[in-house]
Design a protein around this motif. Structure first.
Motif, PDB file in Angstrom:
ATOM      1  N   MET A   2       0.812  -1.217   0.000  1.00 23.79           N
ATOM      2  CA  MET A   2       0.000   0.000   0.000  1.00 23.79           C
ATOM      3  C   MET A   2       0.845   1.266   0.000  1.00 23.79           C
ATOM      4  N   LYS A   3       2.063   1.185   0.551  1.00 22.29           N
ATOM      5  CA  LYS A   3       2.939   2.355   0.571  1.00 22.29           C
ATOM      6  C   LYS A   3       3.213   2.848  -0.848  1.00 22.29           C
ATOM      7  N   GLY A   4       3.652   1.915  -1.711  1.00 26.53           N
ATOM      8  CA  GLY A   4       3.931   2.296  -3.098  1.00 26.53           C
ATOM      9  C   GLY A   4       2.683   2.756  -3.819  1.00 26.53           C
ATOM     10  N   ALA A   5       1.553   2.095  -3.521  1.00 28.66           N
ATOM     11  CA  ALA A   5       0.302   2.471  -4.179  1.00 28.66           C
ATOM     12  C   ALA A   5      -0.128   3.879  -3.788  1.00 28.66           C
ATOM     13  N   PHE A   6       0.011   4.235  -2.511  1.00 24.32           N
ATOM     14  CA  PHE A   6      -0.373   5.574  -2.050  1.00 24.32           C
ATOM     15  C   PHE A   6       0.522   6.654  -2.668  1.00 24.32           C
ATOM     16  N   GLU A   7       1.818   6.385  -2.768  1.00 25.12           N
ATOM     17  CA  GLU A   7       2.727   7.350  -3.388  1.00 25.12           C
ATOM     18  C   GLU A   7       2.339   7.595  -4.842  1.00 25.12           C
ATOM     19  N   GLU A   8       1.967   6.529  -5.540  1.00 21.73           N
ATOM     20  CA  GLU A   8       1.542   6.664  -6.933  1.00 21.73           C
ATOM     21  C   GLU A   8       0.243   7.462  -7.028  1.00 21.73           C
ATOM     22  N   VAL A   9      -0.672   7.238  -6.084  1.00 25.81           N
ATOM     23  CA  VAL A   9      -1.927   7.987  -6.070  1.00 25.81           C
ATOM     24  C   VAL A   9      -1.669   9.477  -5.912  1.00 25.81           C
ATOM     25  N   ARG A  10      -0.793   9.858  -4.966  1.00 29.89           N
ATOM     26  CA  ARG A  10      -0.522  11.284  -4.744  1.00 29.89           C
ATOM     27  C   ARG A  10       0.098  11.928  -5.980  1.00 29.89           C
ATOM     28  N   THR A  11       0.996  11.190  -6.653  1.00 28.53           N
ATOM     29  CA  THR A  11       1.612  11.717  -7.873  1.00 28.53           C
ATOM     30  C   THR A  11       0.567  11.949  -8.948  1.00 28.53           C
ATOM     31  N   GLN A  12      -0.323  10.982  -9.127  1.00 26.95           N
ATOM     32  CA  GLN A  12      -1.341  11.098 -10.171  1.00 26.95           C
ATOM     33  C   GLN A  12      -2.382  12.162  -9.840  1.00 26.95           C
ATOM     34  N   VAL A  13      -2.686  12.347  -8.552  1.00 29.94           N
ATOM     35  CA  VAL A  13      -3.604  13.425  -8.158  1.00 29.94           C
ATOM     36  C   VAL A  13      -3.016  14.787  -8.517  1.00 29.94           C
ATOM     37  N   ALA A  14      -1.711  14.969  -8.243  1.00 29.12           N
ATOM     38  CA  ALA A  14      -1.041  16.236  -8.583  1.00 29.12           C
ATOM     39  C   ALA A  14      -1.055  16.465 -10.087  1.00 29.12           C
ATOM     40  N   ASN A  15      -0.786  15.411 -10.876  1.00 23.85           N
ATOM     41  CA  ASN A  15      -0.799  15.528 -12.336  1.00 23.85           C
ATOM     42  C   ASN A  15      -2.193  15.886 -12.840  1.00 23.85           C
ATOM     43  N   LEU A  16      -3.211  15.254 -12.262  1.00 24.20           N
ATOM     44  CA  LEU A  16      -4.592  15.516 -12.675  1.00 24.20           C
ATOM     45  C   LEU A  16      -4.997  16.942 -12.345  1.00 24.20           C
ATOM     46  N   ASN A  17      -4.655  17.401 -11.141  1.00 22.77           N
ATOM     47  CA  ASN A  17      -4.979  18.777 -10.751  1.00 22.77           C
ATOM     48  C   ASN A  17      -4.295  19.787 -11.655  1.00 22.77           C
TER      49      ASN A  17
END
Length: 585
Positions: free
Chosen positions: A186-201
């Motif tokens: 889940m650690k790696g998955a959460f880091e990927e989520v935050r990166t993609q949220v920033a890209n989407l925003n």
């Protein structure tokens, strides 16, 4: 992120909890009381079954039922105050962090904003900071509470029946191992989520801001396909979270159920064989205790991930807070009203290292003079103004006002004495009055109206619905470009600056607005040192001095009629080429 960095980020967040130390301590108190009351209930159930139900003692049964009810109420009260105060504390802490971050960002150099996407900064200021709140509401305190509850429950279990407790302990390593694997995934998955949220925003922010360009060049379908691609990456990142949760929680439930089944089987056999150590009350109690022990252990992985997600977010936030991007403000002199004598001495400047855009400029402006700076695109005109306002720091040389280096003035007092009207006027989604005063309580409505009458824009404002209370909406879309320019002129005028800068303020506007702006210009430049960056050369023929720039250097200097009569002069060629183009138009 390394363990050291995690610890460091968490310590930085915890520093913001210091003003709320009393509330923090009470949260811990409620976490402890919650653990104790939760563990007492199963023990009371055991006593009820063994001592009063088995012996058919109705009076004792009623007493214990009332006692369990009281303990339950105390547990509920502890749960309420624990959750409420933990969330309250978290929200107050993120409020403080968000205020500090916003204040920090507003002091950053312009160079920082040149390189950083707005969407990324929005993510840091809003979404990442909200994740920090989860450190307290869903992470740290919940983990502390769950660990306390598990320790107290294990103590109670050993006190009640150590044999049954050993069976439970045999199953725990399996669940702990599964929890550890889940946490790592889940650690790696959460880091990927935050990166993609920033890209989407970032993508959405830029496209919404530039929607006119998107539609003007028929880019809707292309941008939609790009959005689908970015959104799919965001979706894929979340799918990993969903997958890991879908695998882990059923496995945890199976382990818990198998352990409970084995306890019932072993305990039942022991009772049937006449083992006095195990009672029917134990089986009742352990049915509750195993659930109360394994559920926190099962959920603690999720809580660790909430904590980890908050720490990752805090690391991003503190990276901004510690970036050292603020404009340096070494000045100690509070600038009063300037006479307005400016001098640029051998100024050199580069946006990018080793690529000079200002190359050794020397320029003197007398107090009260109106000078115009002209030149082709990229000549360095606007850069001169940016340096005077200290939006960027010069590479070498010195700029003085009334003989004092601008670096010796405090930044806020320097900028208070310089009024600017830009070509691209930015208005907030607010009333005309607030856009003029920028919510400065020292500027009254009466002063604004008097200033508007003085420069000839009062009638234009009163023609709008609501007059000075008319809401111009986001970026001033309810006004034309000329009308926005008039608001910008009035904004500069009411601030009563010593030095006025007009940066191509009369380009791309209608004839009626230009007449109003010309009148406003005459009024607000009276008695002030004024610098006009001109795109339309016909607007600056009456300037006291015209500075002609090319490729970062001053190539000519003088009044209009002097420059226009120079053979093969740069200004002359520029003037007549523009006149010819306008004539053709």
């Amino acid at each position: 992120m390394s363990t050291t960095n995690k610890s460091s980020s968490l310590k930085k967040v915890m520093r913001f909890a210091r003003p709320y130390r009393v509330r923090f301590n009470w949260v811990i108190v409620f976490a402890v009381s919650l653990s104790v009351f939760a563990a007492i209930r199963p023990y009371l159930l055991k006593q009820t079954v063994d001592q009063y139900i088995a012996s058919k003692d109705a009076g004792g049964l009623l007493y214990y039922i009332l006692l369990m009810t009281l303990v339950l109420l105390l547990e509920v009260a502890s749960q309420f105050y624990f959750v409420y105060w933990a969330n309250w504390l978290g929200q107050d802490i993120v409020k403080d962090i968000r205020e500090k971050l916003f204040s920090h960002i507003t002091a950053f150099r312009m160079k920082f904003f040149d390189n950083e996407p707005v969407g990324k900064l929005v993510t840091r200021t809003v979404f990442d900071i909200e994740s920090i709140a989860r450190i307290f509401s869903q992470g740290l305190f919940m983990i502390i509470s769950d660990l306390l509850k598990m320790l107290v429950i294990l103590g109670v279990m050993f006190y009640m029946n150590w044999k049954l407790t050993l069976i439970v302990l045999l199953a725990m390593p399996v669940l702990i191992y599964a929890t550890r694997i889940f946490q790592q995934k889940m650690k790696g998955a959460f880091e990927e989520v935050r990166t993609q949220v920033a890209n989407l925003n970032t993508f959405v922010q830029e496209r919404l801001t530039g929607m006119k360009i998107v539609q003007l060049f028929n880019r809707e379908d292309i941008e939609y396909e790009k959005f689908k691609e970015i959104n799919q990456k965001h979706n894929d990142a979340w799918q990993k979270n969903i997958l890991y949760n879908s695998i882990f929680f059923p496995i945890a439930d199976i382990i818990s159920s198998l352990t409970l089944g084995f306890i019932i089987w072993y305990g039942g056999i022991s009772i049937l064989n006449g083992d006095n150590m195990t009672t029917i009350g134990d089986l009742f109690a352990y049915t509750m205790l195993i659930s109360m022990l394994f559920n926190p252990l099962r959920q603690i992985a999720d809580k660790f991930n909430e904590l980890q997600m908050g720490i990752i977010a805090s690391d991003r936030v503190f990276e901004l807070l510690e970036s050292g991007q603020q404009v340096q403000d070494p000045g100690t002199i509070e600038a009063g009203h300037f006479k307005g004598e400016l001098e640029f001495s051998n100024i050199r400047f580069s946006y990018i290292e080793n690529e000079e855009v200002i190359k050794g400029i020397n320029l003197k402006v007398n107090a009260g003079e109106t000078i115009a700076i002209v030149g082709s695109t990229g000549a360095g005109k606007s850069t001169i103004i940016n340096l005077l306002n200290r939006f960027y720091e010069i590479s070498s040389g010195k700029i003085t006002i009334d003989g004092t280096d601008i670096n010796n003035f405090t930044l806020s007092s320097l900028r208070r004495q310089i009024g600017i009207v830009l070509q691209d006027v930015f208005l907030f989604a607010d009333t005309i009055l607030n856009n003029i005063t920028l919510n400065n309580a020292e500027i009254s409505r009466e002063e604004v109206i008097a200033a508007a009458k003085a420069i000839g824009v009062h009638d234009f404002i009163m023609s709008l619905p609501g007059g000075y209370d008319y809401n111009v909406k986001e970026r001033g879309v309810m006004l034309s470009s000329g009308q926005r320019q008039l608001i910008a002129f009035l904004r500069a005028y009411v601030s009563n600056p010593s030095i006025l800068i007009l940066d191509e303020a009369t380009s791309s506007i209608d004839t009626y607005s230009e007449e109003l702006i010309q009148n406003a210009t005459e009024q607000i430049t009276k008695g002030r040192t004024s610098i006009v960056i001109a795109h339309r050369l016909a607007t600056i023929v009456n300037a006291d001095k015209i500075i002609v720039m090319d490729k970062g250097r001053i190539v000519e200097e003088g009044r209009h009629y002097d420059l226009i009569n120079r053979e093969e002069g740069y200004y002359k060629n520029l003037y007549y080429s523009q006149f010819a183009v306008e004539g053709e138009g």
